[in-house]
Design a protein around this motif. Structure first.
Motif, PDB file in Angstrom:
ATOM      1  N   ILE A   1       0.883  -1.170   0.000  1.00 30.31           N
ATOM      2  CA  ILE A   1       0.000   0.000   0.000  1.00 30.31           C
ATOM      3  C   ILE A   1       0.919   1.218   0.000  1.00 30.31           C
ATOM      4  O   ILE A   1       1.551   1.544   1.011  1.00 30.31           O
ATOM      5  N   ASP A   2       0.991   1.860  -1.155  1.00 30.00           N
ATOM      6  CA  ASP A   2       1.980   2.919  -1.380  1.00 30.00           C
ATOM      7  C   ASP A   2       1.364   4.276  -1.034  1.00 30.00           C
ATOM      8  O   ASP A   2       0.432   4.722  -1.686  1.00 30.00           O
ATOM      9  N   THR A   3       1.890   4.902  -0.007  1.00 28.54           N
ATOM     10  CA  THR A   3       1.332   6.201   0.404  1.00 28.54           C
ATOM     11  C   THR A   3       1.796   7.320  -0.508  1.00 28.54           C
ATOM     12  O   THR A   3       1.292   8.441  -0.421  1.00 28.54           O
ATOM     13  N   GLY A   4       2.800   7.052  -1.335  1.00 31.18           N
ATOM     14  CA  GLY A   4       3.377   8.118  -2.146  1.00 31.18           C
ATOM     15  C   GLY A   4       4.406   8.929  -1.388  1.00 31.18           C
ATOM     16  O   GLY A   4       5.038   9.828  -1.924  1.00 31.18           O
ATOM     17  N   HIS A   5       4.578   8.613  -0.127  1.00 26.78           N
ATOM     18  CA  HIS A   5       5.549   9.324   0.709  1.00 26.78           C
ATOM     19  C   HIS A   5       6.711   8.411   1.126  1.00 26.78           C
ATOM     20  O   HIS A   5       7.325   8.613   2.150  1.00 26.78           O
ATOM     21  N   ASN A   6       6.943   7.390   0.316  1.00 26.88           N
ATOM     22  CA  ASN A   6       7.966   6.425   0.703  1.00 26.88           C
ATOM     23  C   ASN A   6       9.364   6.903   0.354  1.00 26.88           C
ATOM     24  O   ASN A   6       9.557   7.756  -0.508  1.00 26.88           O
ATOM     25  N   PHE A   7      10.315   6.297   1.012  1.00 29.43           N
ATOM     26  CA  PHE A   7      11.709   6.506   0.632  1.00 29.43           C
ATOM     27  C   PHE A   7      11.974   5.764  -0.673  1.00 29.43           C
ATOM     28  O   PHE A   7      11.580   4.593  -0.811  1.00 29.43           O
ATOM     29  N   GLN A   8      12.644   6.422  -1.615  1.00 29.07           N
ATOM     30  CA  GLN A   8      12.938   5.788  -2.902  1.00 29.07           C
ATOM     31  C   GLN A   8      13.747   4.502  -2.693  1.00 29.07           C
ATOM     32  O   GLN A   8      13.530   3.498  -3.370  1.00 29.07           O
ATOM     33  N   GLU A   9      14.663   4.528  -1.728  1.00 27.98           N
ATOM     34  CA  GLU A   9      15.503   3.342  -1.478  1.00 27.98           C
ATOM     35  C   GLU A   9      14.647   2.128  -1.121  1.00 27.98           C
ATOM     36  O   GLU A   9      14.951   1.004  -1.520  1.00 27.98           O
ATOM     37  N   ALA A  10      13.585   2.383  -0.361  1.00 26.44           N
ATOM     38  CA  ALA A  10      12.716   1.278   0.057  1.00 26.44           C
ATOM     39  C   ALA A  10      11.926   0.743  -1.143  1.00 26.44           C
ATOM     40  O   ALA A  10      11.710  -0.464  -1.276  1.00 26.44           O
ATOM     41  N   LEU A  11      11.492   1.655  -2.038  1.00 27.08           N
ATOM     42  CA  LEU A  11      10.734   1.224  -3.222  1.00 27.08           C
ATOM     43  C   LEU A  11      11.610   0.407  -4.163  1.00 27.08           C
ATOM     44  O   LEU A  11      11.189  -0.625  -4.702  1.00 27.08           O
ATOM     45  N   ASP A  12      12.864   0.873  -4.360  1.00 24.24           N
ATOM     46  CA  ASP A  12      13.786   0.127  -5.225  1.00 24.24           C
ATOM     47  C   ASP A  12      14.020  -1.267  -4.666  1.00 24.24           C
ATOM     48  O   ASP A  12      14.037  -2.259  -5.386  1.00 24.24           O
ATOM     49  N   TYR A  13      14.218  -1.302  -3.362  1.00 22.94           N
ATOM     50  CA  TYR A  13      14.476  -2.581  -2.708  1.00 22.94           C
ATOM     51  C   TYR A  13      13.284  -3.519  -2.886  1.00 22.94           C
ATOM     52  O   TYR A  13      13.449  -4.694  -3.173  1.00 22.94           O
ATOM     53  N   ARG A  14      12.089  -2.965  -2.727  1.00 25.71           N
ATOM     54  CA  ARG A  14      10.853  -3.742  -2.876  1.00 25.71           C
ATOM     55  C   ARG A  14      10.797  -4.429  -4.245  1.00 25.71           C
ATOM     56  O   ARG A  14      10.566  -5.633  -4.338  1.00 25.71           O
ATOM     57  N   ASP A  15      11.026  -3.641  -5.295  1.00 25.71           N
ATOM     58  CA  ASP A  15      10.929  -4.178  -6.658  1.00 25.71           C
ATOM     59  C   ASP A  15      11.970  -5.266  -6.892  1.00 25.71           C
ATOM     60  O   ASP A  15      11.691  -6.292  -7.499  1.00 25.71           O
TER      61      ASP A  15
END
Lengths: 418, 302
Positions: free
Chosen positions: B63-77
Motif C-alpha cells: 500500500i503505497d502512500t506516495g511518501h515512501n523513501f525511494q531506497e525502500a521502493l527500489d528494494y521492494r521491486d
C-alpha cells in the motif's frame, strides 16, 4: 541463549502488574521514553510515585477501570535468556484468559499476598496449573515488606502451599519471599531477608532448565501443508510440511501414516529448503516418503514402534470459553493441530469446581469459564496421545460451526479403553 | 547423541514458519503486506523458508502512500523479482482522488491514517481472506494484546473485547464471507530479535538502515528528512547530518537517528545501548495520545 515462556497469575491486588513492571524495570528492559510516559501517567493518577503497574495496562478500558481484561504478552531479555510473559488476569470471571495464557507456558508464577496466605484464588490458579500440566511452578510470596519480612510468616505459607501442591501433584515448586513494590529478591537480593538463602526470582527464571521438558523419544508429526511446487524442474517433488511435535525424524526411519495405517519409510528430511540429518521438536520441517501414498493435511506420520491412540470417541477435560453454553449433544469442529473433524459432545459427565476440584452434577449445560469432564464422539478417527503424556498431541479446541468462535479448550484424557 | 536444542532465534523461526504454513493451508487467498521495512523483509525471508523449494504461494501487496523513501521502493521491486513473487501495488493517491478523501494538513501531514482506506479497498478488490503483516507485540501497548490470527469484520475493524482465545499453537482461521484475518507471524519477536535474525541469516536491507548523509530538519527533538512532503517554516534550519533509520515508514512520519553505524554489527550494538524505544524514537504519528494505536487498529489499521 534460549527461550522461557511463563505466565503470571494474579490480580492487581496481588501486585501482579507491579511484579512484571519490577522485572522489566530492574532488569533494565524499560526504555527512557516509556519511563517518561509512565511518570506522566503516574503523576495523573497517583500523585507522583511511579506506578509500575501502569506499564502493563494495554487497552483504554483497562486503564480506565484499573483492571486486566485480556492476556497481554510482554518481552524482556537478559544475557542468559529471552522471556515471554503471558500477563493474564486472575479473577474467576477471567479463567478463560488465564487458560489461554497458560496453554503455552513452561512455568507459572503464582502470587500470594503474604498478609493473606493461601486463599481461594491461589488454589484456583494451582488447579489450572495442574490441569494444564505446566512443568514448573513458582510461588512468589509478595508484600513481604508489609509483614516485616517475617521468616515465620513466610515459612507458614510455604507449609500451607506444600499441602496444596501435593494434593494436586505439582512436582517442581519453588518459593520466593518478595516485595514487588520495593523490589526485594526480584532482581536484586533483599537486605531485609537475610534468613532467605535461595536465588532471586530472576536468577531462578534465568537458570530453570526447560529444554528437558521437550520429548525426544516419541516421534509425532502432523502434516500441515503438502508442498508440490508447480515448477517444471521440481516436477516430482512432493514434501509434507509440518512441525515435529515430539521425537526425532531421520532419513530411513520406518513410519506409519495415520489414521490410514499405511507403512512407509522416510526418504529425506528438509528444513528451510536444505536437506538435514534429522529434525526434532519443535522444528518446522518437510518430510519426504519413499512410497507414493495419498496423504493430506492433518494426517499423522509416526514411528511404527511407538503408536499414538486412534479412536472415534475420547474422554476429555474441557474449559468452556464462550458466552453460549455447552449443551449435551451439540456438534462442533474439533481442531487438533492441523486436523479438523466434526464432533459431537456426547456426554457431560461432571463439572469440576476450579476452586476445590469437587466434581459436580451438571443439570443445565456448561457455562463460560467452567471446566468439565466430557465424552466426545468424532466423525473420523482421532490420532492422539493423552494430554498428560504429550501436551502437543493431546490438546485441541472446539469451534462453533455457526459463529466460528473458539468455544473450548480440550485436554484429551487417557481412555480407560473401549 | 546430538544436543537437539534450539536457541531462541531458531525457536522463533520454527514458530513463524509454522504460522505461515497454517495461513497457506487455511485460507484461499492470502496476501503478504509488504512495506519495504525490515519487519516485512524478515517476513518474506521466513515465507521463503516455509515453502522452499516452492515459491511463496501468495502475492506481496504494497500500500503505497506516495511518501515512501525511494531506497525502500527500489528494494521492494528488486526483492519481489528475486523471490519470484507477484507484487501488487495500490496507491493511497488514487484512493484520495477516487473517494474524495481529505488530505491531512500540517507540517508533517501523514497519509498513514489514509492507508487504511486503500488497504480495505485492496482486500475487497482481490478478495483477500488473510493479510499477513509484520507487526510485533513488543512495539506498542495495544499490540501486546493482539492475537496471531486477528479476525476483522467487513469494515476491517478490530474488536479488542471480542478476540478469539488462542490456545497452544492452534489457530482458528474460520471466517464468514467478507471478513478477513490479519496474521502476525512475528508477534513474539522483539526489535532486537529481528535485527539479530537479519544478521544471522545474512538478509540484505535497504541502504537507509545504515549510516548515510542526509538533509534533515530538527523538530521536537526528532530528525525529519527533507522531502517535498514536509512543509518548511521560516524557523526551520536544514542540517546535513549522518543518520540512519531504525524503522522505515513514510518520510513524513519516520524520524532518523544520528549514527555512524554502517553495518549490522554496529547497528545492533547501537540498538542494544539505546535507551529509547523504537516507536518513541522514530515514529512521529504515535505521539498523539496514549490510545493512538488502539484507535487506529479499531478502524482497520494493522
Amino acid at each position: 541463549m534460549d527461550l522461557l515462556r511463563f505466565i503470571t497469575a494474579g490480580s492487581v491486588d496481588d501486585g501482579k502488574s507491579t511484579l512484571i513492571g519490577r522485572l522489566l524495570y530492574d532488569s533494565k528492559n524499560i526504555l527512557s521514553d516509556q519511563l517518561e510516559q509512565l511518570e506522566k501517567q503516574s503523576l495523573n493518577r497517583n500523585g507522583g510515585e511511579i506506578d509500575l503497574a501502569l506499564l502493563t495496562d494495554g487497552l483504554r478500558a483497562e486503564r480506565e477501570q484499573g483492571i486486566t481484561i485480556d492476556v497481554a504478552y510482554r518481552y524482556f531479555s537478559t544475557p542468559k535468556r529471552k522471556f515471554i510473559i503471558a500477563d493474564a488476569p486472575g479473577h474467576v470471571q477471567y479463567t478463560r484468559n488465564m487458560i489461554t495464557g497458560a496453554s503455552n507456558a513452561d512455568l507459572i508464577i503464582i502470587l500470594i499476598d503474604a498478609r493473606q496466605g493461601v486463599v481461594e484464588q491461589t488454589r484456583r490458579h494451582s488447579i489450572i496449573a495442574s490441569l494444564l500440566k505446566i512443568p514448573h511452578v513458582v510461588v512468589a510470596i509478595n508484600k513481604m515488606d508489609l509483614v516485616n519480612y517475617s521468616e515465620e510468616v513466610y515459612n507458614n505459607i510455604v507449609l500451607d502451599y506444600a499441602q496444596v501442591a501435593s494434593q494436586l501433584g505439582l512436582s517442581d515448586v519453588r518459593f520466593f519471599p518478595i516485595s514487588a513494590l520495593t523490589g526485594d529478591n526480584i532482581v536484586d537480593y533483599s537486605r531485609h531477608t537475610v534468613w532467605y538463602e535461595g536465588p532471586t526470582l530472576l536468577e531462578y527464571l534465568e537458570d530453570v532448565v526447560v529444554a528437558g521438558d521437550i520429548n525426544h523419544s516419541l516421534p509425532r508429526f502432523q502434516v500441515q501443508y503438502v508442498l508440490r511446487p508447480q515448477l517444471p524442474e521440481l516436477h516430482d517433488y512432493r514434501g509434507y510440511a509440518g512441525k515435529v511435535q515430539s521425537g526425532v525424524y531421520r532419513k530411513g526411519d520406518k513410519v506409519i501414516v495415520l489414521p490410514a495405517g499405511l507403512e512407509t519409510t522416510i526418504s529425506a528430511v528438509e528444513i528451510g529448503g536444505q536437506e538435514v540429518e534429522e529434525a526434532f521438536a519443535p522444528q518446522s520441517a518437510v518430510i519426504h516418503l519413499s512410497d507414493d501414498i495419498d496423504i493430506s493435511r492433518g494426517d499423522a506420520i509416526v514411528a511404527s514402534d511407538a503408536l499414538p491412540a486412534v479412536q472415534n470417541e475420547v474422554d476429555a477435560i474441557i474449559c468452556w470459553l464462550d458466552e453460549k453454553k455447552l449443551i449435551k449433544g451439540n456438534k462442533y469442529y474439533l481442531q487438533h493441530n492441523s486436523r479438523n473433524i466434526r464432533v459431537m459432545v456426547k456426554e457431560i459427565e461432571y463439572r469440576i469446581d476450579v476452586n476445590t476440584l469437587q466434581q459436580e452434577d451438571v443439570l443445565n449445560g456448561i457455562s463460560l469459564n467452567e471446566v468439565a469432564k466430557v465424552k466426545i464422539k468424532s466423525s473420523a478417527p482421532l490420532v492422539f496421545d493423552a494430554y498428560a503424556d504429550l501436551r502437543a498431541n493431546g490438546s485441541a479446541i472446539l469451534i462453533d460451526e455457526t459463529s466460528n468462535s473458539t468455544v473450548a479448550a480440550v485436554l484429551i484424557q487417557k481412555n480407560p479403553g473401549n | 547423541m546430538a544436543k537437539r536444542r534450539l536457541d531462541y532465534l531458531e525457536q522463533l523461526e520454527a514458530e513463524s514458519v509454522y504460522i505461515f504454513r497454517e495461513v497457506a493451508a487455511q485460507f484461499e487467498r492470502p496476501a503478504l503486506l509488504f512495506s519495504g521495512g525490515k519487519d516485512s523483509i524478515t517476513l518474506v525471508h521466513l515465507a521463503m523458508k516455509a515453502f522452499a523449494p516452492a515459491p511463496i504461494p501468495f502475492p506481496l501487496v504494497h500500500i503505497d502512500t506516495g511518501h515512501n523513501f525511494q531506497e525502500a521502493l527500489d528494494y521492494r521491486d528488486q526483492l519481489a523479482a528475486e523471490v519470484g513473487a507477484t507484487l501488487v501495488v495500490r496507491k493511497v493517491e488514487d484512493t484520495i482522488r477516487e473517494r474524495q478523501l481529505t488530505e491531512p494538513k500540517g507540517k508533517f501531514a501523514s497519509r498513514n491514517w489514509l492507508q487504511t482506506y486503500t488497504l480495505l479497498d485492496t482486500i475487497e478488490e482481490f478478495e483477500f481472506d488473510a493479510c499477513i503483516g509484520g507487526a510485533r507485540r513488543d512495539e506498542e501497548k495495544a499490540r501486546a494484546k493482539e492475537r496471531i490470527f486477528s479476525v476483522r469484520d467487513e469494515f476491517g475493524q478490530w474488536n479488542p473485547k471480542l478476540q478469539r482465545p488462542e490456545l497452544w499453537n492452534l489457530y482458528n482461521g474460520r471466517i464468514n464471507k467478507g471478513e478477513n484475518v490479519r496474521v502476525f507471524p512475528i508477534s513474539n519477536w522483539t526489535e532486537l530479535d529481528v535485527w539479530r535474525y537479519i544478521q544471522k541469516e545474512g538478509i540484505s536491507l535497504p541502504s537507509i538502515y545504515f549510516s548515510h548523509e542526509r538533509d534533515v530538519i530538527e523538530h521536537d527533538g526528532q530528525l525529519v528528512a527533507m522531502s517535498p512532503f514536509v512543509r518548511l517554516d521560516e524557523s526551520d534550519r536544514i542540517l546535513r547530518k549522518r543518520v540512519r533509520y531504525r524503522t522505515v515508514g513514510d518520510m513524513t512520519c519516520t524520524a532518523a537517528v544520528e549514527s555512524d553505524a554502517s553495518n549490522l554489527d554496529e547497528v545492533i550494538n547501537e540498538i542494544i545501548l539505546t535507551r529509547i524505544s523504537e516507536r518513541g524514537e522514530t515514529r512521529i504519528d504515535d505521539r498523539v495520545t496514549e490510545a493512538a494505536m488502539e484507535d487506529r487498529k479499531k478502524n482497520g489499521y494493522f
